[in-house]
Each structure stands twice: as structure tokens, then as C-alpha cells.
Design a protein around this motif. Sequence first.
Motif, PDB file in Angstrom:
ATOM      1  N   HIS A  39       0.815  -1.209   0.000  1.00 34.27           N
ATOM      2  CA  HIS A  39       0.000   0.000   0.000  1.00 34.27           C
ATOM      3  C   HIS A  39       0.850   1.261   0.000  1.00 34.27           C
ATOM      4  O   HIS A  39       0.400   2.305   0.416  1.00 34.27           O
ATOM      5  CB  HIS A  39      -0.931   0.022   1.219  1.00 34.27           C
ATOM      6  CG  HIS A  39      -1.891  -1.109   1.239  1.00 34.27           C
ATOM      7  ND1 HIS A  39      -2.930  -1.211   0.366  1.00 34.27           N
ATOM      8  CD2 HIS A  39      -1.956  -2.204   2.018  1.00 34.27           C
ATOM      9  CE1 HIS A  39      -3.610  -2.318   0.613  1.00 34.27           C
ATOM     10  NE2 HIS A  39      -3.031  -2.934   1.606  1.00 34.27           N
TER      11      HIS A  39
ATOM     12  N   ASP B  92      -9.234   4.735  -0.469  1.00 32.64           N
ATOM     13  CA  ASP B  92      -9.966   4.190   0.668  1.00 32.64           C
ATOM     14  C   ASP B  92      -8.995   3.427   1.556  1.00 32.64           C
ATOM     15  O   ASP B  92      -8.272   2.559   1.084  1.00 32.64           O
ATOM     16  CB  ASP B  92     -11.077   3.246   0.202  1.00 32.64           C
ATOM     17  CG  ASP B  92     -12.175   3.984  -0.531  1.00 32.64           C
ATOM     18  OD1 ASP B  92     -12.439   5.140  -0.175  1.00 32.64           O
ATOM     19  OD2 ASP B  92     -12.768   3.403  -1.453  1.00 32.64           O
ATOM     20  N   ALA B  93      -8.972   3.776   2.829  1.00 37.11           N
ATOM     21  CA  ALA B  93      -8.126   3.097   3.797  1.00 37.11           C
ATOM     22  C   ALA B  93      -8.741   3.279   5.175  1.00 37.11           C
ATOM     23  O   ALA B  93      -9.461   4.235   5.427  1.00 37.11           O
ATOM     24  CB  ALA B  93      -6.711   3.659   3.779  1.00 37.11           C
ATOM     25  N   ASP B  94      -8.442   2.342   6.049  1.00 37.89           N
ATOM     26  CA  ASP B  94      -8.903   2.449   7.433  1.00 37.89           C
ATOM     27  C   ASP B  94      -7.962   3.307   8.268  1.00 37.89           C
ATOM     28  O   ASP B  94      -8.389   4.016   9.174  1.00 37.89           O
ATOM     29  CB  ASP B  94      -9.018   1.063   8.062  1.00 37.89           C
ATOM     30  CG  ASP B  94     -10.059   0.206   7.383  1.00 37.89           C
ATOM     31  OD1 ASP B  94     -11.126   0.744   7.016  1.00 37.89           O
ATOM     32  OD2 ASP B  94      -9.817  -1.007   7.209  1.00 37.89           O
ATOM     33  N   VAL B  95      -6.651   3.224   7.960  1.00 43.29           N
ATOM     34  CA  VAL B  95      -5.636   3.928   8.742  1.00 43.29           C
ATOM     35  C   VAL B  95      -4.599   4.509   7.788  1.00 43.29           C
ATOM     36  O   VAL B  95      -4.165   3.828   6.859  1.00 43.29           O
ATOM     37  CB  VAL B  95      -4.925   2.965   9.731  1.00 43.29           C
ATOM     38  CG1 VAL B  95      -3.848   3.683  10.514  1.00 43.29           C
ATOM     39  CG2 VAL B  95      -5.917   2.314  10.668  1.00 43.29           C
TER      40      VAL B  95
ATOM     41  N   LEU C 175      -1.542  -4.007  11.397  1.00 36.45           N
ATOM     42  CA  LEU C 175      -2.909  -3.593  11.056  1.00 36.45           C
ATOM     43  C   LEU C 175      -3.484  -4.445   9.932  1.00 36.45           C
ATOM     44  O   LEU C 175      -4.654  -4.827   9.963  1.00 36.45           O
ATOM     45  CB  LEU C 175      -2.935  -2.115  10.668  1.00 36.45           C
ATOM     46  CG  LEU C 175      -2.636  -1.131  11.794  1.00 36.45           C
ATOM     47  CD1 LEU C 175      -2.511   0.278  11.238  1.00 36.45           C
ATOM     48  CD2 LEU C 175      -3.683  -1.197  12.881  1.00 36.45           C
ATOM     49  N   ASP C 176      -2.659  -4.775   8.937  1.00 42.27           N
ATOM     50  CA  ASP C 176      -3.105  -5.631   7.837  1.00 42.27           C
ATOM     51  C   ASP C 176      -3.433  -7.033   8.345  1.00 42.27           C
ATOM     52  O   ASP C 176      -4.417  -7.640   7.912  1.00 42.27           O
ATOM     53  CB  ASP C 176      -2.026  -5.697   6.757  1.00 42.27           C
ATOM     54  CG  ASP C 176      -2.495  -6.432   5.525  1.00 42.27           C
ATOM     55  OD1 ASP C 176      -3.525  -6.015   4.949  1.00 42.27           O
ATOM     56  OD2 ASP C 176      -1.844  -7.417   5.143  1.00 42.27           O
TER      57      ASP C 176
ATOM     58  N   ILE D   4      -4.644  -7.871  11.198  1.00 39.66           N
ATOM     59  CA  ILE D   4      -5.895  -7.929  11.959  1.00 39.66           C
ATOM     60  C   ILE D   4      -7.101  -7.499  11.124  1.00 39.66           C
ATOM     61  O   ILE D   4      -8.199  -7.337  11.635  1.00 39.66           O
ATOM     62  CB  ILE D   4      -5.820  -7.098  13.259  1.00 39.66           C
ATOM     63  CG1 ILE D   4      -5.599  -5.620  12.972  1.00 39.66           C
ATOM     64  CG2 ILE D   4      -4.764  -7.653  14.185  1.00 39.66           C
ATOM     65  CD1 ILE D   4      -5.727  -4.739  14.207  1.00 39.66           C
ATOM     66  N   GLY D   5      -6.871  -7.303   9.813  1.00 41.25           N
ATOM     67  CA  GLY D   5      -7.992  -7.064   8.918  1.00 41.25           C
ATOM     68  C   GLY D   5      -8.274  -5.620   8.557  1.00 41.25           C
ATOM     69  O   GLY D   5      -9.250  -5.341   7.877  1.00 41.25           O
ATOM     70  N   LEU D   6      -7.436  -4.687   9.019  1.00 36.01           N
ATOM     71  CA  LEU D   6      -7.614  -3.292   8.634  1.00 36.01           C
ATOM     72  C   LEU D   6      -6.862  -3.018   7.337  1.00 36.01           C
ATOM     73  O   LEU D   6      -5.978  -3.773   6.954  1.00 36.01           O
ATOM     74  CB  LEU D   6      -7.120  -2.357   9.740  1.00 36.01           C
ATOM     75  CG  LEU D   6      -7.925  -2.399  11.035  1.00 36.01           C
ATOM     76  CD1 LEU D   6      -7.269  -1.534  12.097  1.00 36.01           C
ATOM     77  CD2 LEU D   6      -9.355  -1.957  10.797  1.00 36.01           C
ATOM     78  N   ASP D   7      -7.217  -1.933   6.669  1.00 36.69           N
ATOM     79  CA  ASP D   7      -6.592  -1.579   5.399  1.00 36.69           C
ATOM     80  C   ASP D   7      -5.742  -0.327   5.590  1.00 36.69           C
ATOM     81  O   ASP D   7      -6.242   0.783   5.474  1.00 36.69           O
ATOM     82  CB  ASP D   7      -7.680  -1.342   4.350  1.00 36.69           C
ATOM     83  CG  ASP D   7      -7.122  -1.153   2.967  1.00 36.69           C
ATOM     84  OD1 ASP D   7      -5.997  -1.623   2.717  1.00 36.69           O
ATOM     85  OD2 ASP D   7      -7.814  -0.552   2.134  1.00 36.69           O
ATOM     86  N   PRO D   8      -4.418  -0.503   5.878  1.00 39.10           N
ATOM     87  CA  PRO D   8      -3.559   0.666   6.076  1.00 39.10           C
ATOM     88  C   PRO D   8      -3.016   1.193   4.755  1.00 39.10           C
ATOM     89  O   PRO D   8      -2.881   0.461   3.776  1.00 39.10           O
ATOM     90  CB  PRO D   8      -2.417   0.119   6.934  1.00 39.10           C
ATOM     91  CG  PRO D   8      -2.307  -1.299   6.510  1.00 39.10           C
ATOM     92  CD  PRO D   8      -3.720  -1.739   6.191  1.00 39.10           C
TER      93      PRO D   8
END
Length: 64
Positions: free
Chosen positions: A6, A21-24, A40-41, A43-47
Motif C-alpha cells: 500500500h 480508501d483506507a482504514d488507517v 494492522l493488515d 488484523i484485517g484493517l486496510d492501512p
Amino acid sequence: MESVDHFVPFPEKLDCVMTMDADVAIFGSGFGGSILALVLDSIGLDPVVRDRAEHPRFAIGESS
């Protein structure tokens, strides 16, 4: 181990607008920023990682 793909480089001039689009958002892709993105990746988040420098950085040997 899964690689984090990313990385988005900073533009030389701020004459464009980028959206994503990203979570963090993580600013700095040094050791801490890279590890944080990996965790973060996992645990399912999109950094998304932003850094001024180009990658891969020039390095001699196995330094980090």
C-alpha cells in the motif's frame, strides 16, 4: 509472510488530488511505520503508508 503493498509516494508538487480508501493512514515508512502497517493488515484493517523518500532505499549490508 505477506508483503504490504500500500505504499504511495508523495507527489513532488501538490498540484494533484489523490483519493484512496483506507482504514488507517501511516505517515513514515521506517521500521515503526512498516511494522504498524503489517500488524494492522494482519488484523484485517486496510492501512496506507505515505513517505517522502523513494523505496527501496539504498542500503549496504543487512541494516534496517
